[in-house]
Design an enzyme around this catalytic site. Sequence first.
Site, PDB file in Angstrom:
ATOM      1  N   HIS A  30       0.838  -1.193   0.000  1.00 18.28           N
ATOM      2  CA  HIS A  30       0.000   0.000   0.000  1.00 18.28           C
ATOM      3  C   HIS A  30       0.874   1.244   0.000  1.00 18.28           C
ATOM      4  O   HIS A  30       1.749   1.394   0.841  1.00 18.28           O
ATOM      5  CB  HIS A  30      -0.905   0.008   1.230  1.00 18.28           C
ATOM      6  CG  HIS A  30      -1.763   1.237   1.331  1.00 18.28           C
ATOM      7  ND1 HIS A  30      -2.781   1.505   0.436  1.00 18.28           N
ATOM      8  CD2 HIS A  30      -1.754   2.259   2.207  1.00 18.28           C
ATOM      9  CE1 HIS A  30      -3.367   2.635   0.777  1.00 18.28           C
ATOM     10  NE2 HIS A  30      -2.761   3.129   1.846  1.00 18.28           N
ATOM     11  N   HIS A  58       9.292 -28.922   9.631  1.00 17.74           N
ATOM     12  CA  HIS A  58       9.719 -27.555   9.384  1.00 17.74           C
ATOM     13  C   HIS A  58       8.992 -26.602  10.315  1.00 17.74           C
ATOM     14  O   HIS A  58       8.065 -26.996  11.054  1.00 17.74           O
ATOM     15  CB  HIS A  58       9.495 -27.171   7.911  1.00 17.74           C
ATOM     16  CG  HIS A  58       8.078 -27.305   7.463  1.00 17.74           C
ATOM     17  ND1 HIS A  58       7.255 -26.232   7.269  1.00 17.74           N
ATOM     18  CD2 HIS A  58       7.336 -28.410   7.185  1.00 17.74           C
ATOM     19  CE1 HIS A  58       6.058 -26.655   6.870  1.00 17.74           C
ATOM     20  NE2 HIS A  58       6.089 -27.969   6.816  1.00 17.74           N
ATOM     21  N   CYS A 164      12.520 -20.223  10.085  1.00 20.28           N
ATOM     22  CA  CYS A 164      12.603 -21.624   9.670  1.00 20.28           C
ATOM     23  C   CYS A 164      14.052 -22.085   9.513  1.00 20.28           C
ATOM     24  O   CYS A 164      14.381 -23.246   9.769  1.00 20.28           O
ATOM     25  CB  CYS A 164      11.830 -21.846   8.374  1.00 20.28           C
ATOM     26  SG  CYS A 164      12.472 -20.925   6.952  1.00 20.28           S
TER      27      CYS A 164
END
Length: 273
Positions: A30, A58, A164
């Site tokens: 935006h 994971h 991760c």
Amino acid sequence: MGLLTNRVERNEIKLGDHIYTYRAVFTYSHHERILSSKIVQHKTLSGGIYLGGSKVVHFRPERNLNLSTEASSDVYDSMTCPTFPDCGFRQPNSGVVLSCLDCFLKNGSLYCFEYGVSPSVFLAKVRGGTCTTAASDSPETVVHRAMYLLQNGFGNYDVFQNNCEDFTMYCKTGLLIVDKQGVGRSGQASSIIGAPLAAILSSPLKLLMPSPVGVATMTAGMYCMSRYATDIGVRTDVIKVAVEDLAVNLGWADDNEEEVTEVEESSMTQITR
């Protein structure tokens, strides 16, 4: 695997390997000044520990886990996997997930993270999040950590401190950074921080190096050195932590104790009233 890519075939990965893929993510951008919005596509890295049998453990943001089944477009939802009924398994309020390899990749290419590389190889890898100088533990130890964290969680997801790649690197090495406020283990996070830092540090050198090639070379060199300085294989603020003691070292146990204490105090207040 070579210097240019860590891409591998499915038949090349082994038990306990740290595998990853690059996934396209669409987000809304935006622009308030011009009062318009647009969809932006960018690549994110998703890494996990291969368990064999086309199974991967994971870690991912919990915000994706709270979406309803009907409204969610989550590729790890067990309802979307016709092959493995346990695909998408996780404990409540945990971002650690068990997925099948197909759902993990979602048509993306398969890559294998390298461990125990030499400093020269590490510096030659321009893209962060592909290797480390730290050595990997045995496959059995790696799988044990991944399965333990599947049952007990890995804390709250944070793109800079606990993502991760941090999850998979801990599973592979058991190394934990002592300074909780510092940069995480993730090479991807180090790259995000290192690139702007290298550009800033090299900018005064433009006065000494009028050639754009010279400035670009210096910036690239500083970028690689900043990644190397934050690699867990060379850092001095890391310790080896058993997975069973991980909650205590990260303060999760203290948080749980505080929650229990607050509940007990609230109960006692109601009784006295």
